[in-house]
Design a protein around this motif. Structure first.
Motif, PDB file in Angstrom:
ATOM      1  N   LEU A  87      -9.995   4.257  38.873  1.00  0.00           N
ATOM      2  CA  LEU A  87     -10.516   3.793  37.554  1.00  0.00           C
ATOM      3  C   LEU A  87      -9.752   4.416  36.180  1.00  0.00           C
ATOM      4  CD1 LEU A  87     -14.495   3.968  38.530  1.00  0.00           C
ATOM      5  CD2 LEU A  87     -13.011   2.004  38.141  1.00  0.00           C
ATOM      6  N   HIS A  88      -9.398   5.804  36.485  1.00  0.00           N
ATOM      7  CA  HIS A  88      -8.901   6.624  35.486  1.00  0.00           C
ATOM      8  C   HIS A  88      -7.499   5.678  34.948  1.00  0.00           C
ATOM      9  CE1 HIS A  88      -5.717   9.423  34.084  1.00  0.00           C
ATOM     10  NE2 HIS A  88      -6.926   9.641  33.115  1.00  0.00           N
ATOM     11  N   CYS A  89      -6.635   5.256  36.078  1.00  0.00           N
ATOM     12  CA  CYS A  89      -5.535   4.635  35.782  1.00  0.00           C
ATOM     13  C   CYS A  89      -5.802   3.435  35.299  1.00  0.00           C
ATOM     14  CB  CYS A  89      -4.573   4.486  37.027  1.00  0.00           C
ATOM     15  SG  CYS A  89      -3.836   6.232  37.588  1.00  0.00           S
ATOM     16  N   ALA A  90      -6.745   2.788  35.757  1.00  0.00           N
ATOM     17  CA  ALA A  90      -7.077   1.412  35.453  1.00  0.00           C
ATOM     18  C   ALA A  90      -7.502   1.617  33.754  1.00  0.00           C
ATOM     19  CB  ALA A  90      -8.279   0.587  36.035  1.00  0.00           C
ATOM     20  N   GLY A  91      -8.366   2.611  33.485  1.00  0.00           N
ATOM     21  CA  GLY A  91      -8.573   2.763  32.293  1.00  0.00           C
ATOM     22  C   GLY A  91      -7.696   2.786  31.178  1.00  0.00           C
ATOM     23  N   VAL A  92      -6.520   3.809  31.729  1.00  0.00           N
ATOM     24  CA  VAL A  92      -5.426   4.142  30.785  1.00  0.00           C
ATOM     25  C   VAL A  92      -4.646   2.941  30.529  1.00  0.00           C
ATOM     26  CG1 VAL A  92      -3.411   5.522  30.471  1.00  0.00           C
ATOM     27  CG2 VAL A  92      -5.527   6.522  31.500  1.00  0.00           C
ATOM     28  N   LEU A  94      -5.474  -0.267  30.511  1.00  0.00           N
ATOM     29  CA  LEU A  94      -6.452  -1.296  29.618  1.00  0.00           C
ATOM     30  C   LEU A  94      -6.162  -0.737  28.274  1.00  0.00           C
ATOM     31  CD1 LEU A  94      -8.204  -3.528  29.461  1.00  0.00           C
ATOM     32  CD2 LEU A  94     -10.166  -1.817  29.959  1.00  0.00           C
ATOM     33  N   ARG A  95      -6.460   0.640  28.009  1.00  0.00           N
ATOM     34  CA  ARG A  95      -6.210   1.169  26.802  1.00  0.00           C
ATOM     35  C   ARG A  95      -5.103   0.970  26.186  1.00  0.00           C
ATOM     36  NH1 ARG A  95      -6.395   7.402  26.822  1.00  0.00           N
ATOM     37  NH2 ARG A  95      -4.218   6.974  27.239  1.00  0.00           N
ATOM     38  N   ASN A  96      -4.085   1.202  26.786  1.00  0.00           N
ATOM     39  CA  ASN A  96      -2.475   0.950  26.393  1.00  0.00           C
ATOM     40  C   ASN A  96      -2.443  -0.533  25.985  1.00  0.00           C
ATOM     41  OD1 ASN A  96      -1.915   3.560  26.482  1.00  0.00           O
ATOM     42  ND2 ASN A  96      -0.932   3.471  28.396  1.00  0.00           N
ATOM     43  N   HIS A  97      -2.921  -1.441  26.906  1.00  0.00           N
ATOM     44  CA  HIS A  97      -2.759  -2.825  26.529  1.00  0.00           C
ATOM     45  C   HIS A  97      -3.325  -3.416  25.281  1.00  0.00           C
ATOM     46  CE1 HIS A  97      -0.709  -2.703  30.337  1.00  0.00           C
ATOM     47  NE2 HIS A  97      -0.317  -4.067  30.041  1.00  0.00           N
ATOM     48  N   LEU A 100      -1.808  -1.017  22.252  1.00  0.00           N
ATOM     49  CA  LEU A 100      -0.334  -1.227  21.733  1.00  0.00           C
ATOM     50  C   LEU A 100       0.194  -2.531  22.088  1.00  0.00           C
ATOM     51  CD1 LEU A 100       0.577   2.296  23.520  1.00  0.00           C
ATOM     52  CD2 LEU A 100       0.583   1.671  21.135  1.00  0.00           C
ATOM     53  N   VAL A 101       0.018  -2.973  23.396  1.00  0.00           N
ATOM     54  CA  VAL A 101       0.589  -4.292  23.756  1.00  0.00           C
ATOM     55  C   VAL A 101      -0.054  -5.615  23.035  1.00  0.00           C
ATOM     56  CG1 VAL A 101       1.011  -5.785  25.714  1.00  0.00           C
ATOM     57  CG2 VAL A 101       1.023  -3.303  26.033  1.00  0.00           C
ATOM     58  N   LEU A 102      -1.255  -5.430  22.835  1.00  0.00           N
ATOM     59  CA  LEU A 102      -2.118  -6.536  22.209  1.00  0.00           C
ATOM     60  C   LEU A 102      -1.454  -6.789  20.733  1.00  0.00           C
ATOM     61  CD1 LEU A 102      -3.946  -8.925  22.391  1.00  0.00           C
ATOM     62  CD2 LEU A 102      -5.764  -7.437  21.913  1.00  0.00           C
ATOM     63  N   GLN A 175       1.629   2.104  35.670  1.00  0.00           N
ATOM     64  CA  GLN A 175       1.602   1.911  33.963  1.00  0.00           C
ATOM     65  C   GLN A 175       0.564   3.177  33.476  1.00  0.00           C
ATOM     66  OE1 GLN A 175       1.267  -1.563  32.224  1.00  0.00           O
ATOM     67  NE2 GLN A 175       3.398  -2.190  33.319  1.00  0.00           N
ATOM     68  N   CYS A 176       0.146   4.146  34.247  1.00  0.00           N
ATOM     69  CA  CYS A 176      -0.554   5.094  33.881  1.00  0.00           C
ATOM     70  C   CYS A 176       0.286   6.105  33.070  1.00  0.00           C
ATOM     71  CB  CYS A 176      -1.200   5.841  35.037  1.00  0.00           C
ATOM     72  SG  CYS A 176      -2.494   7.158  34.334  1.00  0.00           S
ATOM     73  N   LEU A 177       0.647   5.458  31.747  1.00  0.00           N
ATOM     74  CA  LEU A 177       1.654   6.151  30.965  1.00  0.00           C
ATOM     75  C   LEU A 177       1.176   6.503  29.360  1.00  0.00           C
ATOM     76  CD1 LEU A 177       4.425   3.358  31.526  1.00  0.00           C
ATOM     77  CD2 LEU A 177       4.252   5.525  32.664  1.00  0.00           C
ATOM     78  N   GLY A 178       1.740   7.450  28.966  1.00  0.00           N
ATOM     79  CA  GLY A 178       1.644   7.640  27.483  1.00  0.00           C
ATOM     80  C   GLY A 178       1.882   6.538  26.573  1.00  0.00           C
ATOM     81  N   GLY A 179       1.537   6.220  25.487  1.00  0.00           N
ATOM     82  CA  GLY A 179       1.983   5.253  24.621  1.00  0.00           C
ATOM     83  C   GLY A 179       3.310   5.204  24.469  1.00  0.00           C
ATOM     84  N   TRP A 180       4.159   6.368  23.905  1.00  0.00           N
ATOM     85  CA  TRP A 180       5.467   6.559  23.644  1.00  0.00           C
ATOM     86  C   TRP A 180       6.237   6.008  24.809  1.00  0.00           C
ATOM     87  CZ3 TRP A 180       9.356   6.171  20.928  1.00  0.00           C
ATOM     88  CH2 TRP A 180      10.603   6.812  21.244  1.00  0.00           C
ATOM     89  N   GLU A 181       5.783   6.225  25.950  1.00  0.00           N
ATOM     90  CA  GLU A 181       6.419   5.921  27.252  1.00  0.00           C
ATOM     91  C   GLU A 181       6.452   4.365  27.435  1.00  0.00           C
ATOM     92  OE1 GLU A 181       7.526   7.146  31.839  1.00  0.00           O
ATOM     93  OE2 GLU A 181       6.093   8.200  30.755  1.00  0.00           O
TER      94      GLU A 181
END
Length: 277
Positions: A87-92, A94-97, A100-102, A175-181
């Motif tokens: 759930l943590h990785c899915a949340g990260v 989703l937040r990035n997408h 940032l992505v959207l 894709q459990c990544l920081g935004g910069w990466e």
């Protein structure tokens, strides 16, 4: 003529047939023109590919010991992702997408004109060479980025540490990544086909394949059909080598191939070991 000679002859004919991909390209171009020309299409393609290709590995993780025939290929069989880590990785992700992505996708859609679709499809050798070229170029770029973000403490703690929360990787950790990466990876994935002047079909094939091998590197399973087992001579790293990187973070920095780590002395073969922070 035996089976081997027949297979080689058929393969050579396919490689020499410049029009082999033309029917596929014509079908895509004529039936889905508006979708393919949209600046949003590569984003939709890569994001949807990511979640779809994560799904089989996610099912394997959830099923656990109930699928013993799958678990025999688990690289670290005593360590499985828990519901909270998934759930943590899915949340990260989703937040990035969402943040940032959207917005980047909407900006592309608003500012970038629709792309032109060429009449001619790439030949099969051109497509294969383009995909391999893009993988090799990305491999070099990310190796340098990755090495610097491990060697320079501030870069590691600020941008990359989130990806090393788990010493036993799994598909959703890809894709459990920081935004910069995430932005950097997306920038190279988009720019490299332009640098290499690839056909759009080659570009899209590379994007989907790149998503798959990235997930495979993090999946936590070394199946008989893993890319590293299909490519001979230890040229390709694969899930077991990347698993070592998550256990011993000062090794195996290249995302796909193994030559840069061997040249720079950071290559390490797979072995079970205690994780190093």
């Amino acid at each position: 003529m035996d089976f081997a000679d027949t297979s080689i002859d058929l393969w050579m004919r396919c490689l020499g047939n410049d029009s082999l991909l033309q029917p596929l390209w014509d079908s895509l171009r004529h039936n889905y023109t508006d979708y393919l020309r949209s600046p949003l299409f590569p984003v939709v393609l890569t994001v949807s590919s990511y979640f779809l290709l994560c799904l089989p590995f996610l099912v394997c993780d959830i099923m656990g010991d109930r699928w013993g025939w799958v678990q025999q290929f688990k690289i670290q069989p005593s360590r499985r992702p828990t519901a909270s880590t998934l759930l943590h990785c899915a949340g990260v992700t989703l937040r990035n997408h969402v943040f940032l992505v959207l917005p980047a996708s909407v900006a592309q859609w608003a500012w970038r004109p629709p792309v032109d679709l060429p009449d001619q499809a790439p030949s099969l050798p051109e497509l294969i060479a383009g995909v391999i070229g893009n993988l090799l170029l990305f491999d070099f770029q990310y190796f340098i980025w990755h090495l610097l973000h491990h060697k320079i403490r501030w870069l590691y703690m600020t941008f990359h540490a989130i990806h090393h929360n788990y010493s036993s990787p799994f598909a959703l950790a890809t894709q459990c990544l920081g935004g910069w990466e995430l932005v950097t990876v997306g920038f190279w994935t988009t720019l490299n086909p332009v640098i290499l002047r690839c056909h759009l079909l080659t570009t899209w094939t590379f994007m989907v394949l790149h998503v798959y091998v990235s997930i495979e590197d993090h999946c936590g399973y070394d199946f008989p059909w893993s890319t590293s087992r299909l490519i001979p001579f230890g040229i390709y790293g694969g899930p077991s080598k990347h698993d070592v990187h998550h256990q011993k973070p000062n090794s195996n920095f290249a995302p796909h191939f193994s030559h840069w780590d061997k040249i720079f002395g950071t290559h390490a073969d797979f072995s079970f070991c205690a994780a190093v922070k």
